[in-house]
Structures are given as structure tokens and as C-alpha cells.
Design an enzyme around this catalytic site. Sequence first.
Site, PDB file in Angstrom:
ATOM      1  N   ARG A 108      82.136  19.410  21.360  1.00  0.00           N
ATOM      2  CA  ARG A 108      82.696  20.773  20.780  1.00  0.00           C
ATOM      3  C   ARG A 108      83.548  21.277  22.051  1.00  0.00           C
ATOM      4  O   ARG A 108      82.998  21.581  23.037  1.00  0.00           O
ATOM      5  CB  ARG A 108      82.134  21.575  20.129  1.00  0.00           C
ATOM      6  CG  ARG A 108      82.807  22.813  19.576  1.00  0.00           C
ATOM      7  CD  ARG A 108      81.893  23.788  18.903  1.00  0.00           C
ATOM      8  NE  ARG A 108      80.732  24.521  19.653  1.00  0.00           N
ATOM      9  CZ  ARG A 108      80.125  25.146  19.148  1.00  0.00           C
ATOM     10  NH1 ARG A 108      79.977  25.487  17.765  1.00  0.00           N
ATOM     11  NH2 ARG A 108      78.986  25.772  19.754  1.00  0.00           N
ATOM     12  N   LYS A 155      83.106  41.230  26.623  1.00  0.00           N
ATOM     13  CA  LYS A 155      81.562  41.232  26.819  1.00  0.00           C
ATOM     14  C   LYS A 155      81.911  41.683  28.331  1.00  0.00           C
ATOM     15  O   LYS A 155      81.126  42.892  28.754  1.00  0.00           O
ATOM     16  CB  LYS A 155      80.776  40.297  26.572  1.00  0.00           C
ATOM     17  CG  LYS A 155      80.433  40.327  25.231  1.00  0.00           C
ATOM     18  CD  LYS A 155      79.792  41.335  24.426  1.00  0.00           C
ATOM     19  CE  LYS A 155      79.659  41.376  22.916  1.00  0.00           C
ATOM     20  NZ  LYS A 155      79.241  42.405  22.560  1.00  0.00           N
ATOM     21  N   TYR A 166      86.269  36.263  23.596  1.00  0.00           N
ATOM     22  CA  TYR A 166      84.995  37.034  23.055  1.00  0.00           C
ATOM     23  C   TYR A 166      84.138  37.275  24.454  1.00  0.00           C
ATOM     24  O   TYR A 166      83.878  38.529  24.631  1.00  0.00           O
ATOM     25  CB  TYR A 166      84.211  36.059  22.258  1.00  0.00           C
ATOM     26  CG  TYR A 166      82.934  36.561  22.278  1.00  0.00           C
ATOM     27  CD1 TYR A 166      82.470  37.793  21.342  1.00  0.00           C
ATOM     28  CD2 TYR A 166      81.811  35.948  22.907  1.00  0.00           C
ATOM     29  CE1 TYR A 166      81.171  38.206  21.432  1.00  0.00           C
ATOM     30  CE2 TYR A 166      80.677  36.248  22.704  1.00  0.00           C
ATOM     31  CZ  TYR A 166      80.164  37.416  22.117  1.00  0.00           C
ATOM     32  OH  TYR A 166      78.778  37.782  22.045  1.00  0.00           O
ATOM     33  N   SER A 191      76.196  39.537  26.679  1.00  0.00           N
ATOM     34  CA  SER A 191      75.995  38.127  26.396  1.00  0.00           C
ATOM     35  C   SER A 191      75.894  37.290  27.665  1.00  0.00           C
ATOM     36  O   SER A 191      76.517  37.723  28.667  1.00  0.00           O
ATOM     37  CB  SER A 191      77.156  37.659  25.391  1.00  0.00           C
ATOM     38  OG  SER A 191      77.150  36.415  25.638  1.00  0.00           O
ATOM     39  N   ASN A 231      79.166  28.470  12.412  1.00  0.00           N
ATOM     40  CA  ASN A 231      79.510  27.941  13.649  1.00  0.00           C
ATOM     41  C   ASN A 231      78.397  27.651  14.444  1.00  0.00           C
ATOM     42  O   ASN A 231      78.389  26.808  15.575  1.00  0.00           O
ATOM     43  CB  ASN A 231      80.492  28.948  14.405  1.00  0.00           C
ATOM     44  CG  ASN A 231      81.889  28.939  13.723  1.00  0.00           C
ATOM     45  OD1 ASN A 231      82.476  28.102  13.434  1.00  0.00           O
ATOM     46  ND2 ASN A 231      82.234  30.352  13.646  1.00  0.00           N
ATOM     47  N   ILE A 239      71.821  41.393  14.511  1.00  0.00           N
ATOM     48  CA  ILE A 239      70.831  41.897  15.497  1.00  0.00           C
ATOM     49  C   ILE A 239      70.728  43.310  15.238  1.00  0.00           C
ATOM     50  O   ILE A 239      69.467  43.601  15.643  1.00  0.00           O
ATOM     51  CB  ILE A 239      71.617  41.611  16.733  1.00  0.00           C
ATOM     52  CG1 ILE A 239      71.633  39.925  17.146  1.00  0.00           C
ATOM     53  CG2 ILE A 239      70.906  42.068  18.039  1.00  0.00           C
ATOM     54  CD1 ILE A 239      72.511  39.363  18.246  1.00  0.00           C
ATOM     55  N   ASN A 263      81.225  49.480  10.228  1.00  0.00           N
ATOM     56  CA  ASN A 263      82.341  49.220   9.234  1.00  0.00           C
ATOM     57  C   ASN A 263      82.203  48.416   8.263  1.00  0.00           C
ATOM     58  O   ASN A 263      83.007  48.029   7.650  1.00  0.00           O
ATOM     59  CB  ASN A 263      83.710  49.114  10.131  1.00  0.00           C
ATOM     60  CG  ASN A 263      83.698  47.752  10.739  1.00  0.00           C
ATOM     61  OD1 ASN A 263      82.878  46.977  10.627  1.00  0.00           O
ATOM     62  ND2 ASN A 263      84.793  47.709  11.552  1.00  0.00           N
ATOM     63  N   LYS A 279      82.466  38.714  16.908  1.00  0.00           N
ATOM     64  CA  LYS A 279      81.477  37.905  17.632  1.00  0.00           C
ATOM     65  C   LYS A 279      81.805  36.349  17.585  1.00  0.00           C
ATOM     66  O   LYS A 279      80.894  35.469  18.308  1.00  0.00           O
ATOM     67  CB  LYS A 279      80.161  38.088  17.380  1.00  0.00           C
ATOM     68  CG  LYS A 279      79.928  37.841  16.118  1.00  0.00           C
ATOM     69  CD  LYS A 279      78.246  38.054  15.878  1.00  0.00           C
ATOM     70  CE  LYS A 279      77.878  37.652  14.408  1.00  0.00           C
ATOM     71  NZ  LYS A 279      76.417  37.579  14.042  1.00  0.00           N
TER      72      LYS A 279
HETATM   73  N1  UDP Z   1      75.726  22.756  17.936  1.00  0.00           N
HETATM   74  C1  UDP Z   1      75.817  21.497  17.412  1.00  0.00           C
HETATM   75  N2  UDP Z   1      76.413  21.666  16.100  1.00  0.00           N
HETATM   76  C2  UDP Z   1      76.586  22.516  15.454  1.00  0.00           C
HETATM   77  C3  UDP Z   1      76.647  23.693  15.964  1.00  0.00           C
HETATM   78  C4  UDP Z   1      76.228  23.730  17.427  1.00  0.00           C
HETATM   79  O1  UDP Z   1      75.451  20.487  17.900  1.00  0.00           O
HETATM   80  O2  UDP Z   1      76.966  22.727  14.018  1.00  0.00           O
HETATM   81  C5  UDP Z   1      75.421  22.774  19.419  1.00  0.00           C
HETATM   82  C6  UDP Z   1      76.117  23.367  20.371  1.00  0.00           C
HETATM   83  O3  UDP Z   1      77.096  22.031  21.076  1.00  0.00           O
HETATM   84  C7  UDP Z   1      75.423  23.838  21.596  1.00  0.00           C
HETATM   85  C8  UDP Z   1      74.161  24.405  20.836  1.00  0.00           C
HETATM   86  O4  UDP Z   1      74.207  23.760  19.540  1.00  0.00           O
HETATM   87  O5  UDP Z   1      74.957  22.764  22.251  1.00  0.00           O
HETATM   88  C9  UDP Z   1      74.095  25.732  20.695  1.00  0.00           C
HETATM   89  O6  UDP Z   1      75.519  26.190  19.723  1.00  0.00           O
HETATM   90  P1  UDP Z   1      75.627  27.571  19.132  1.00  0.00           P
HETATM   91  O7  UDP Z   1      77.088  27.628  18.705  1.00  0.00           O
HETATM   92  O8  UDP Z   1      74.630  27.852  18.510  1.00  0.00           O
HETATM   93  O9  UDP Z   1      75.543  28.718  20.452  1.00  0.00           O
HETATM   94  P2  UDP Z   1      76.248  28.593  21.740  1.00  0.00           P
HETATM   95  O10 UDP Z   1      77.187  27.351  21.807  1.00  0.00           O
HETATM   96  O11 UDP Z   1      77.451  29.811  21.510  1.00  0.00           O
HETATM   97  O12 UDP Z   1      75.589  28.801  22.822  1.00  0.00           O
END
Ligand code: UDP
Length: 338
Positions: free
Chosen positions: A292, A153, A149, A124, A198, A12, A32, A84
Amino acid sequence: MNVLLTGGAGYIGSHIAVELAEAGFDIIIVDNYSNASKEVIHRIEELAGKRVFAYEVDVCDKAALSEVFRKHDIDAVIHCAGFKAVGESVQKPLMYYRNNLGSTVTLLETMEEFGVNRIIFSSSATVYGVPKALPYTEDMETGPCTNPYGSTKLMSEQIITDAAAARPEMSAVLLRYFNPVGAHPSGRIGEMPSGVPNNLMPYIAQVAVGRLESLGVFGDDYPTKDGTGVRDYIHVVDLAKGHVAALKYSLEQSGVDVFNLGSGQGSSVLDLVRAFERANGLKIPYRILPRREGDLPAYWADADKAERVLGWKVERTLEDMCRDTWNWQKNNPNGYDE
Ligand code: UDP
């Protein structure tokens, strides 16, 4: 006008640097390089068409940071530096608290010592915790956060708010990012997660480039339109422009203000997959996996305040985000390590 950008070599931060340069600001980056490449600085200079100062400095290192403040007459700070990774923060909470809170405190102390009064902070949407209502509005109650995390924030927001209350000449703008994705349309800077991504968009990009076989969709039984998780995706260039708007705003006021930086639209995982396929003429194989742990079903921004007060709103679509991500990924399959 000199702007100190912490974490300016990151995903970013690098996009903010380019937009700041375009708006006529002079940039001093401190980073860093714990999660960034030095090559980024050359790319920023190439896109900005001018020299930027960059120092390998940890924001927690008061002596080294003070040296930068001594060298440059800094007018404002944009604070993006920080760890992050949500999952990692659960495994290593103390590392997150020490780094993300320590850097914020050290930066504020140094600003005070050198009489620097303006700060824009990378916060965030995670500070809202479990949604009490949707969309999220800035005046909504924050916390408790679902991971360390997020807590760093929220606590950093509090630290900055308290520091500003004690120094009426200070102007602080807290920017709550939704889900930044995409890359600079030039394909020269973008996101390069280390290891297996991730986050959704970089994962899709690595499937597209053939590095990963298929996308795992985390859950299709959420109470959303197609059962998959819903987020508010924002093009990183729009996000960066939001910082320029916030910086200009901070020059004209004092006190603390907070803005959501999002599109105001919720998109599902499958919306993003389809937009990526449409924008790039590619097929993204996916399979449905269990949910997840720790994921929220859905959230998105009320983005009206930023438009009303900062005169900023997103201009780029989901397709733009997907096209620019792919352009970056295919031109830099190994990131900055050519
Ligand atoms: N997601 C997914 N498969 C992946 C990574 C993320 O289905 O391999 C989904 C996750 O469950 C969420 C959305 O995509 O509904 C965004 O996830 P991300 O990790 O990008 O952002 P955050 O969860 O931090 O908003």
C-alpha cells in the site's frame, strides 16, 4: 474532579470515558458526532454505572465550547477529537488542517480564558515520520510526517508545547499512540469504521463476520520476519488506562511531557491473522496484494518511559485484542445502529 473529554463518543474516547469513570473522575464529553453514534453515550453510562454529561459541540466552535466551560468547573482536558483517516487527509489536506489544528487552538484559547491548565493530547506514533532508528523513543527527532493527518498531530504537539511555554502553570502530556485495536471486553463499545475499513483489525473482523470476503495483505516482501508489515498493536483498554495514568501525572507537575503508548512489541500482519484465528477458532482467508502506498515496513515503541514515569504498561496480549474485537464485532454486526 471534572474531566472534559473531546471526541468522547469516538472509538478511543469512549474507552477512555469508561476507564476515567472507573477511576472516579466525572466526565463531560463534547463530540460533534461526525464519526460517532449518540448511542455510544448510553453504552458508556451503562458500563460506567453513572451519568455522563455529553454535548453535541464542535471543538472548533468557540462559542459553543465556551458554554460547556461555563456550565462545568473543568479541572483537566483530554483532547481526542479530530479527523483520523490517513488516506482522506491526503485527498483533503485543508479540511484536516482546519479541523485538527483549529480545534486544538480553540480548545487551548478556551482553556486559557477559563483558567484550565491541564491537557492530555491524543498524538500518534506517526509524528516520528520515517524511522531513523527502532524502536521509537520519545527523545527521537520527529517528522517530517508521511501524510497531512500525521502533520496535524505533530503541529498540534508544537502548538500545545508553545502554549504551555507561555503559561508556566500549564501541564501538558502528549501521548503518542501506536496501533490501538480491540474493544471493551463487555462487547458494548468498540470500533465501527464507516464503509470498508482501512485498518487491519477492523478489516479482519469484517472478514470474520462474513461482510468481506478475504483480507488483502499489503505486501509480503518487506524486510521483516515474514515479509509483511510490522506494527505495535495496543489494546484500546490498555491505551485508555494510559490516559488515566497520564491525567494523574499531570495533576502533580507542570510543563510538557511526552510518552509513547505502545506494547514495545512488533507484530506482523500474519501474526495478527494467526492470533485472531487462534483466539476465536476461526479461519481468516487472505491473499497477498501489492504494497500500500505510503506504508512504512516496520515500527514499534520503546514503551519504557511510560512504565518508569507513569507506572503504566500494557497488560493485554494480541490474543486478548483479537478475542475482544471479535466479541464486539459479532455482538454488534451493524455497529451501534441496532
Ligand atoms: N494492512 C493490510 N491489509 C489491510 C490493512 C492493513 O495488510 O487491509 C497492513 C498495513 O500494510 C500495515 C498493517 O496492516 O502493515 C497495519 O495497517 P493499519 O492501516 O491498521 O495501520 P497503520 O498502517 O496506520 O499503522
